[in-house]
Design a protein around this motif. Structure first.
Motif, mmCIF file in Angstrom:
data_model
loop_
_atom_site.group_PDB
_atom_site.id
_atom_site.type_symbol
_atom_site.label_atom_id
_atom_site.label_comp_id
_atom_site.label_asym_id
_atom_site.label_seq_id
_atom_site.Cartn_x
_atom_site.Cartn_y
_atom_site.Cartn_z
ATOM 1 N N PHE A 114 -6.162 -0.247 -14.485
ATOM 2 C CA PHE A 114 -6.240 0.464 -14.236
ATOM 3 C C PHE A 114 -7.671 0.480 -13.406
ATOM 4 N N LEU A 115 -9.097 -0.001 -14.654
ATOM 5 C CA LEU A 115 -10.217 -0.155 -13.824
ATOM 6 C C LEU A 115 -10.463 -1.304 -13.182
ATOM 7 N N GLU A 116 -9.532 -2.400 -13.827
ATOM 8 C CA GLU A 116 -9.852 -3.354 -12.578
ATOM 9 C C GLU A 116 -9.514 -3.952 -11.449
ATOM 10 N N PHE A 117 -7.561 -3.128 -11.231
ATOM 11 C CA PHE A 117 -6.823 -3.381 -10.312
ATOM 12 C C PHE A 117 -6.714 -2.854 -8.885
ATOM 13 N N PRO A 118 -7.601 -1.313 -8.683
ATOM 14 C CA PRO A 118 -7.492 -0.536 -7.635
ATOM 15 C C PRO A 118 -7.062 -1.376 -6.251
ATOM 16 N N PHE A 119 -5.991 -0.737 -6.055
ATOM 17 C CA PHE A 119 -5.430 -0.828 -4.156
ATOM 18 C C PHE A 119 -4.632 -2.704 -4.425
ATOM 19 N N GLU A 120 -4.634 -3.085 -5.750
ATOM 20 C CA GLU A 120 -4.576 -4.228 -5.376
ATOM 21 C C GLU A 120 -2.849 -4.220 -6.270
ATOM 22 N N GLY A 121 -2.131 -3.376 -5.653
ATOM 23 C CA GLY A 121 -0.755 -3.167 -5.861
ATOM 24 C C GLY A 121 0.125 -3.225 -7.098
ATOM 25 N N LYS B 58 -14.521 -2.994 -1.663
ATOM 26 C CA LYS B 58 -13.233 -4.381 -2.685
ATOM 27 C C LYS B 58 -12.836 -4.782 -1.352
ATOM 28 N N PHE B 59 -13.003 -3.995 -0.550
ATOM 29 C CA PHE B 59 -11.985 -5.010 1.614
ATOM 30 C C PHE B 59 -13.081 -4.759 1.758
ATOM 31 N N PHE B 60 -14.376 -5.291 2.207
ATOM 32 C CA PHE B 60 -15.460 -4.811 3.093
ATOM 33 C C PHE B 60 -14.858 -6.136 3.568
ATOM 34 N N PHE C 217 1.242 -1.312 0.436
ATOM 35 C CA PHE C 217 0.696 -0.189 0.329
ATOM 36 C C PHE C 217 0.476 1.042 -0.317
ATOM 37 N N GLU C 218 1.783 1.050 0.934
ATOM 38 C CA GLU C 218 2.697 2.682 1.004
ATOM 39 C C GLU C 218 3.588 2.951 -0.070
#
Length: 456
Positions: free
Chosen positions: A396-403, A318-320, A62-63
């Protein structure tokens, strides 16, 4: 008798503490390789320890990867977020503690893998199980080195447990040599990992995971033919979940789309995690307008970045997850999934040659149609350059926050253009790599052997 070194007195090439609390260091006399590695169970425990290390890497992704991308923008630093702010705004220095911790963490992961590969040849037990354990360790070592070489470039190569004295003479090897090590480890993993495990071992690396990671390694190096050959072996559109939200369902972690994930279990003390990207007020969302506005109203992935309530906070859909009795959460962090494989394969095929209505179009449209978008045709994408841009946007649309995003931008040489339009930061080419932590430079104290990245 060879001692396993657990101190962090001189250099993280050897090890950091098995705990993320660097102050809780066991005595170096507590454990030796000669006294511990005796049975298959001992090696299984060592392999599990290597898996456990990557749990602590999620926040580092994340960082160093998400906050570096145009997915996120930090308006101003708050207490404890100055280093994150500097990373996000491309103002980091070699003293940044997040960068320092990431370097140490990845090399500790390599150390844990090396304790397996160093010793497994000396002990007699089932040969197929020995090959599996070695292959798992080498898969994890490759994963750590892949992160290192993409984030820092040239890097020390350490493929065995070493002494303090030895560590001080190991310099940074060219990135090309690091990639050769990664490829060798993953080829071994492909050949020796099983295709599946019993249910109780879900989460261990499979041959498909090794193939998918090797394909990403080849793609990163622009070895498009090799990438396509490898990815074709694991690509299967039928393994896409029909509903993209189901990929992240914590009640069905072992779904068919997941190829490899970092496992968490919120019902075991110490095996869960906090809420990812949670906010107490959705008006202070760090998600860029560029990301939010990228989705059409019909795109099924739009809801995955919408905030939903979780207790007294809000978390991306996505992370609920629901809170456990230990007041933590259990989302797995997915590193490799089928959608990634299909889009990587589409990219690799297009880079070899643009083929109107070829397989690259089919794989791209598999992802789009799953998201409720209309398929694209050669009329929409008339040439190789346009196809390249469309694939990058689909990722870009498929993988936000997945590194993936920051590393995708580096691979496609679009970082400077996209970051400027995303968060308005003007970056220079040298900032495509992070600075080597100054603490590591000082430990070696030999610029000809262990040098800083240009620009820092």
């Amino acid at each position: 008798m060879k001692k396993v070194i657990y101190r962090i007195l001189l250099i993280s090439l050897i090890a950091v503490s098995c705990s993320d609390n660097f102050t809780e260091l066991p005595s170096e006399n507590d454990l030796t390789t000669d006294s511990f590695y005796k049975t298959a169970d001992d090696f299984n425990a060592a392999v599990i320890s290597a898996y456990q290390k990557i749990q602590s890497q999620v926040n580092l992704y994340f960082e160093l990867v998400e906050w570096r991308s145009d997915n996120l923008d930090l308006g101003a630093p708050t207490a404890g977020t100055q280093d994150r702010f500097n990373i996000n705004k491309f103002q980091e220095t070699s003293a940044n503690e997040l960068i320092r911790d990431a370097w140490a963490n990845f090399y500790n992961g390599i150390f844990r893998a090396n304790t397996v590969t160093d010793n497994i040849g000396n002990i007699n037990f089932d040969e197929s199980l020995k090959k599996q354990f070695e292959a798992e360790a080498r898969f994890l070592r490759a994963l750590n080195y892949f992160n290192i070489v993409r984030l820092w470039g040239d890097a020390p190569i350490v493929l065995k447990v070493i002494s303090v004295e030895e560590s001080l003479s190991i310099g940074r090897s060219p990135a090309a040599e690091v990639y050769r090590v990664i490829e060798d480890d993953l080829q071994f993993a492909v050949n020796n990992l099983p295709g599946s495990y019993p249910a109780q071992d879900f989460g261990r690396a499979t041959s498909a995971a090794a193939l998918a990671l090797l394909g990403k390694v080849y793609l990163t190096q622009k070895k498009y033919s090799e990438a396509a050959t490898v990815l074709e072996q694991v690509a299967n559109p039928n393994n896409l979940m029909e509903n993209v939200a189901d990929v992240f369902d914590t009640n069905n972690k072992n779904n068919r789309e997941v190829i490899f994930s970092i496992r968490f279990n919120k019902d075991i003390r110490g095996q869960g995690h906090g809420l990812w990207f949670a906010v107490s007020d959705i008006s202070i969302s760090p998600f860029t307008l560029k990301l939010i506005n990228a989705y059409t109203n019909v795109d099924a992935r739009r809801d995955l970045i919408e905030y939903v309530p979780s207790g007294n906070r809000f978390v991306p859909g996505k992370f609920f997850d629901t809170e456990s009795a230990f007041r933590n959460f259990g989302n797995d962090y997915i590193l490799l999934r089928q959608a990634d494989v299909l889009l990587m394969l589409a990219e690799a095929l297009n880079e070899q040659s643009y083929q109107p209505n070829g397989l690259a179009f089919a794989y791209l449209n598999d992802i789009r149609e799953r998201a409720n978008l209309t398929p694209l045709t050669p009329t929409d994408i008339p040439d190789q350059e346009h196809f390249r841009a469309v694939v990058l946007h689909e990722r870009f649309l498929e993988f936000p926050f997945e590194g993936h995003r920051w590393l995708d931008l580096i691979r496609t040489k679009k970082a400077e253009e996209e970051i400027n339009s995303g968060i308005g930061a003007i970056i220079q080419e040298y900032q495509l790599l992070y600075p080597v932590p100054q603490t590591e430079i000082e430990k070696i104290n030999d610029q000809s052997l262990f040098y800083q990245n240009e620009g820092y």
